[in-house]
Design a protein around this motif. Structure first.
Motif: not given
Length: 465
Positions: A177-183, A224-236
């Protein structure tokens, strides 16, 4: 309810020609789209309300694709699409139905693309998607050739394509889902594209020693900020792995991306000679599950380059704008080599099936291609001979690949104890284009040597310390 008036007339005023449905070849389904108040489609952002209907001429083989009518068109929105292709006179478009609709024999969905398919582009689209199916990719977009009439103007031959979406009939995975904050669910249900162009729905990774990587997220669409951070960290993390100088770390890339899916995408792009296919339009998706990892695909925007006979891997000659060179980074890992050999040995014996498929396609669209060329004089024709020449090039490139498929064995038996120091007469480059002062790590390198007569001699060497 939108209503329209359809005019069947062609008028010539000096050198000006009004192109209408009468100019169509009448051998393919005719796709009519009229925008509300005949508003022109001039950009890729504005969704314009429109009505759509499909007419099946008597000479058309596909008799069951009728949809809507002039009196009762189906409601859609339309806007422009593409990057370089949007700059052409003959534009591509995106359409979206108000509700999921079975369209031209394709399963129900809202989203479709209208691809300008004159000449070589049409051949490459059809050939690339069929090769993806032969290679056993999870899903490849279906294409249906039509003739397009937009606001009463005949625009020529197009391929209607299924857009890449998460759906039971397309990329059949869990959809986050969009704007998801469920870890617990953030790591799953992604559909992204490695892109060469900037986009508002995108993360950008820039690090010393790495090239710029642009990751456009298609699902979810709002992060969400959590999704964006996760995606960045994944490709980093992925970049840290594939650019590592430690073999044990570099080989672990296959714990992040499925090696067999990447090998399937690679072999199709290599057979096509598609230099663009390793960077832009490079899709990845990630399903939900305990052991779920990224998978490469689906195939999109295939190109066919048959200008030169194959003498090297396409991935060794990527264009300068290719920002993320994953294939050169993982090519000389055992994980990739093993997956490639497995997939190639399944794919290669089936490759000849492409000849009959493409000749059948050319026979169906040849008259529409002639009408398209009348509309767009610079367009190339799609003919049986044009298809046969490209199929022969596919045979040649595939033969070269088959003869060189055990490249990893050559790599392991490469040149030992070679250290070439840069001098005024030589330069050393890695496969991803980075200039280095000397060779210190195992790998394949390009050496450019300036000869006494002023010419540049290029050598490719393998180095294993």
């Amino acid at each position: 309810m939108l209503s329209y008036q359809l005019i069947y007339a062609t008028s010539i005023d000096g050198d000006s020609i009004e192109w209408t449905a009468q100019n169509a070849s009448q051998t393919l389904p005719i796709l009519y789209i009229n925008t509300e108040d005949s508003v022109p489609v001039v950009d890729k952002e504005t969704k314009i309300p429109a009505g759509l209907w499909v007419e099946i001429p008597d000479a058309c083989e596909s008799k069951d694709f009728t949809l809507g009518s002039l009196e009762e068109p189906v409601e859609i929105t339309i806007k422009g699409r593409g990057n370089a292709s949007w700059l052409l006179d003959k534009k591509p478009y995106k359409i979206k139905f108000e509700k999921k609709t079975e369209f031209l024999g394709m399963p129900k969905q809202k989203h479709f693309a209208l691809l300008n398919s004159s000449g070589g582009s049409g051949i490459a689209q059809m050939m690339g998607m069929e090769l993806a199916r032969i290679a056993g990719m999870d899903w490849a977009p279906r294409l249906v050739p039509v003739e397009l009439v937009l606001n009463g103007e005949y625009l020529g031959l197009y391929n209607v394509a299924e857009s890449i979406k998460i759906d039971k009939n397309r990329v059949n995975i869990y959809e986050q889902e969009d704007l998801n904050e469920d870890e617990e669910t953030i790591p799953y249900g992604w559909l992204v594209e490695i892109d060469n162009y900037s986009d508002s729905c995108q993360i950008v990774i820039k690090e010393p020693g790495w090239t710029t990587m642009r990751v456009t997220y298609h699902t979810p669409e709002e992060l969400s900020e959590m999704q964006e951070n996760w995606l960045y960290d994944e490709f980093y993390k992925l970049n840290e792995t594939i650019y590592s100088k430690e073999d044990s770390i570099k080989e672990s890339w296959a714990n992040i991306i499925d090696a067999h899916s990447l090998a399937k995408l690679f072999l199709v792009r290599e057979v096509l000679g598609d230099k663009d296919g390793f960077n832009g339009s490079f899709y990845l998706y990630k399903d939900k599950g305990e052991n779920s990892i990224w998978k490469a695909g689906p195939m999109w925007d295939p190109m066919l380059d048959c200008a030169q006979p194959p003498t090297d891997w396409v991935m060794n000659n990527l264009p300068s704008y290719s920002k993320w060179k994953i294939i050169p980074q993982v090519f000389y890992t055992k994980a990739f080599s093993d997956a490639f050999i497995d997939e190639w040995q399944t794919f290669y014996p089936k490759l000849e099936d492409i000849a009959a498929y493409m000749e059948d396609y050319a026979s169906k669209v040849c008259e529409a291609s002639s009408a398209d060329k009348n509309r767009w004089p610079d367009a190339a024709l799609i003919t049986i001979d044009a298809v046969k020449s490209r199929v022969q090039w596919i045979r040649n490139s595939s033969k070269w690949i088959d003869e060189n498929k055990y490249y990893y064995d050559d790599y392991l038996s490469g040149i030992d104890n070679v250290v070439v120091e840069e001098s005024g007469d030589s330069e050393i480059y890695t496969l991803d284009g980075r200039k280095v002062p000397q060779i210190t790590a195992k790998g394949i390198y390009i050496i450019k040597i300036k000869m006494d007569n002023g010419t540049i001699e290029t050598k490719k060497i393998f180095y294993q310390p």
